[in-house]
Design a protein around this motif. Sequence first.
Motif, short mmCIF file in Angstrom:
data_model
loop_
_atom_site.label_atom_id
_atom_site.label_comp_id
_atom_site.label_asym_id
_atom_site.label_seq_id
_atom_site.Cartn_x
_atom_site.Cartn_y
_atom_site.Cartn_z
N ASP A 1 0.85 -1.19 0.00
CA ASP A 1 0.00 0.00 0.00
C ASP A 1 0.89 1.24 0.00
OD1 ASP A 1 -1.64 2.19 0.88
OD2 ASP A 1 -3.13 0.72 1.53
N THR A 2 0.74 2.08 -1.02
CA THR A 2 1.56 3.29 -1.12
C THR A 2 1.34 4.22 0.06
OG1 THR A 2 1.43 3.15 -3.53
CG2 THR A 2 2.15 5.24 -2.59
N ALA A 3 0.09 4.31 0.52
CA ALA A 3 -0.21 5.19 1.65
C ALA A 3 0.48 4.70 2.92
CB ALA A 3 -1.73 5.26 1.87
N LEU A 4 0.46 3.39 3.14
CA LEU A 4 1.12 2.83 4.33
C LEU A 4 2.63 2.99 4.24
CD1 LEU A 4 0.84 1.42 7.01
CD2 LEU A 4 0.70 -0.78 5.81
N CYS A 5 3.16 2.89 3.04
CA CYS A 5 4.59 3.15 2.81
C CYS A 5 4.94 4.57 3.26
CB CYS A 5 4.91 2.96 1.33
SG CYS A 5 6.54 3.54 0.84
N SER A 6 4.09 5.54 2.92
CA SER A 6 4.33 6.93 3.31
C SER A 6 4.24 7.11 4.81
CB SER A 6 3.32 7.85 2.61
OG SER A 6 3.47 7.79 1.21
N VAL A 7 3.29 6.40 5.46
CA VAL A 7 3.17 6.48 6.91
C VAL A 7 4.43 5.94 7.58
CG1 VAL A 7 1.93 5.51 8.90
CG2 VAL A 7 0.66 6.43 6.96
N PHE A 8 4.94 4.82 7.07
CA PHE A 8 6.17 4.23 7.60
C PHE A 8 7.34 5.21 7.51
CE2 PHE A 8 10.14 1.99 6.51
CZ PHE A 8 10.35 1.28 7.68
N LEU A 9 7.52 5.81 6.35
CA LEU A 9 8.63 6.76 6.17
C LEU A 9 8.42 8.01 7.02
CD1 LEU A 9 9.16 6.42 2.31
CD2 LEU A 9 10.70 5.62 4.13
N MET A 10 7.16 8.44 7.14
CA MET A 10 6.85 9.60 7.96
C MET A 10 7.23 9.35 9.42
SD MET A 10 3.13 11.55 8.08
CE MET A 10 2.61 10.52 6.72
N ASN A 11 6.84 8.18 9.93
CA ASN A 11 7.14 7.82 11.31
C ASN A 11 8.64 7.81 11.58
OD1 ASN A 11 4.85 7.36 12.99
ND2 ASN A 11 4.31 5.59 11.75
N ASN A 12 9.36 7.13 10.71
CA ASN A 12 10.80 6.96 10.94
C ASN A 12 11.57 8.25 10.75
OD1 ASN A 12 11.64 3.83 11.28
ND2 ASN A 12 9.76 3.99 10.09
N GLU A 13 11.18 9.04 9.75
CA GLU A 13 11.86 10.32 9.53
C GLU A 13 11.59 11.27 10.70
OE1 GLU A 13 14.61 12.44 7.60
OE2 GLU A 13 13.79 10.59 6.75
N ARG A 14 10.38 11.25 11.21
CA ARG A 14 10.05 12.10 12.36
C ARG A 14 10.91 11.73 13.57
NH1 ARG A 14 6.94 16.73 13.20
NH2 ARG A 14 6.17 16.80 15.33
N TYR A 15 11.05 10.43 13.80
CA TYR A 15 11.86 9.96 14.93
C TYR A 15 13.31 10.41 14.76
CZ TYR A 15 13.67 6.72 18.45
OH TYR A 15 14.28 6.18 19.55
N SER B 1 2.22 14.61 2.29
CA SER B 1 1.50 14.92 1.04
C SER B 1 1.32 13.67 0.19
CB SER B 1 2.26 15.98 0.25
OG SER B 1 2.35 17.19 0.98
N SER B 2 2.34 12.82 0.16
CA SER B 2 2.25 11.58 -0.60
C SER B 2 1.16 10.68 -0.04
CB SER B 2 3.60 10.86 -0.57
OG SER B 2 3.51 9.60 -1.18
N TYR B 3 1.07 10.63 1.28
CA TYR B 3 0.01 9.83 1.92
C TYR B 3 -1.37 10.35 1.50
CZ TYR B 3 -3.46 8.79 5.46
OH TYR B 3 -4.63 8.44 6.08
N GLN B 4 -1.56 11.65 1.55
CA GLN B 4 -2.87 12.21 1.21
C GLN B 4 -3.23 11.94 -0.25
OE1 GLN B 4 -2.70 16.36 2.25
NE2 GLN B 4 -3.09 15.98 4.43
N ARG B 5 -2.26 12.13 -1.13
CA ARG B 5 -2.55 11.91 -2.55
C ARG B 5 -2.93 10.46 -2.83
NH1 ARG B 5 2.18 14.85 -3.18
NH2 ARG B 5 3.31 12.93 -3.72
N SER B 6 -2.20 9.53 -2.21
CA SER B 6 -2.40 8.12 -2.54
C SER B 6 -3.66 7.53 -1.91
CB SER B 6 -1.18 7.30 -2.10
OG SER B 6 -0.97 7.43 -0.70
N SER B 7 -4.18 8.14 -0.85
CA SER B 7 -5.31 7.52 -0.16
C SER B 7 -6.59 8.36 -0.18
CB SER B 7 -4.94 7.23 1.29
OG SER B 7 -4.53 8.41 1.95
N TRP B 8 -6.50 9.66 -0.34
CA TRP B 8 -7.68 10.51 -0.21
C TRP B 8 -8.09 11.19 -1.52
CZ3 TRP B 8 -10.51 10.65 4.28
CH2 TRP B 8 -9.92 10.04 5.40
N ASN B 9 -7.23 11.22 -2.52
CA ASN B 9 -7.58 11.92 -3.76
C ASN B 9 -8.77 11.29 -4.47
OD1 ASN B 9 -5.66 13.85 -3.42
ND2 ASN B 9 -4.44 13.33 -5.23
#
Length: 505
Positions: free
Chosen positions: A337-351, A382-390
Amino acid sequence: MFRLEEEFRLLIERGGESFETTRSYNNGNGELTEDNSNLLFDDSDEDDHDYSDSEIPVAQRLSNYDVIIDALPSGIINDLHEIAKRMVVSGSGKECSHVYSSFRREFLEESLSRLGLGKLSNEEVQKMQWQELEDEIDKWIKAANVSLRILFPSERRLCDRVFYGLGSGSDLSFMEVCRGAVVQILNFADAIAIGSRSPERLFKVLDLFETMRDLMPEFEFNFSDQYCLVLRNDALGIWKRLGEAIRGIFMELENLIRRDPAKAPVPRGGLHPITRYVMNYLRAACRSRESLELVFEESVNVVPSKDSTLSSLSVQMTWIMELLESNLEVKAKIYGDTALCSVFLMNNERYIVQKVKDSELGLLLGDDWIRKHTAKIKQYLSSYQRSSWNKLLGVLRADSSPVAANVGGKSMSMKDRIKAFNSQFEEIYKSHSQWIIFDEQLRNELRNSLYNLVMPAYRNFIARFQNAPDVGRHADRYIKYTLEDIGTQINELFEGVNGSAGGRK
């Protein structure tokens, strides 16, 4: 002459037995303190004194330190000096030095043993479990400090008094007395320096490196004569090898990151263990920033940097961060899932960014690095929003005709559009409420962004839907979610719990 030699031997042995040479090497806690770790001798310059035979320099006691510098009673030292003088004059200086050195060498060996420093061979050190070695390193640090700051200066002082005015006898005897103890101390440090480069060893090796760094002036001071040159050079060489070991450990950390496999994805797009490990490791390492700067400035193999203003340590840390992020990007591709991929990267980059900002890493990597990687978090958002909510927003978007919207090449009526919205929103809520954003601030930022994205579009759509000719007075039959329902369920996303979208009752 044999009689003088025997008299010298008996006198030095009797003096050692009758005199308490050391009452305590520490401050009561088994540790040297800054206030009492420096030996305090007579403040005046020895070269300004014209000592007679009966006025041999006398060491002063340490202040705030329960140690007596003079290893023998003053009267016995004077008697030893007189006998030594007679033996040297009669041509038995070597025999005198040998007797003296043998006895004092035994004293140093016993002192090191009492301090817990055993005679371990290189092979024995390499075979020891790391937990055992950690204990041995702690003992070594204590023994090295006591030896360089107390025992060796005491022996230097004693040699100078016993062999005062007798040429090179003092320097030769001192070297013979201390050589074995110095070699024992240095051999252990060298065995650690040439041992395993496992990342877990960094912090104890740093302790050794810093101890050697702090004691280098003591090596220079205590072993300043020509006969002790080899001991000084050995100490300097082993200190540098400890620096090489530290650089080798960082290389092994790089290899560990590269080799960390991309197997099963982290559940719910959460924080990967390699991220937590590397960031906490680097934060802890940077508490010894001054030492690491010294280590990496000595290196000729630091990864080249486009920014020549960065220190060697900054370049090293930047390189490790790049390796970590590249590794995480590979791991992110496991998610289907592209959206979940973005969540994973978001979490780790934030940390990563948070760990950098509130530690010495922030000073090493710099504000530009922090800004750049904070921007990456927004890109992932932004990638998460585009891939899951557009797609969902496409259903709601305004159309020139209230009757239909073109979605997927097919014309949809307003009733079809609200049914599609209900289905897609329920699907998103069900999956995304199980995903997790561990950082509360980031979670709230993402929810607010979604709220501002979805709510205006949904509000406008509902208004148009209620006025659509084909809906009429039956609009409530098709509206599953009120505006309040949508807002509530957006605020329940990313909690890492099983979700089930519930409409209005």
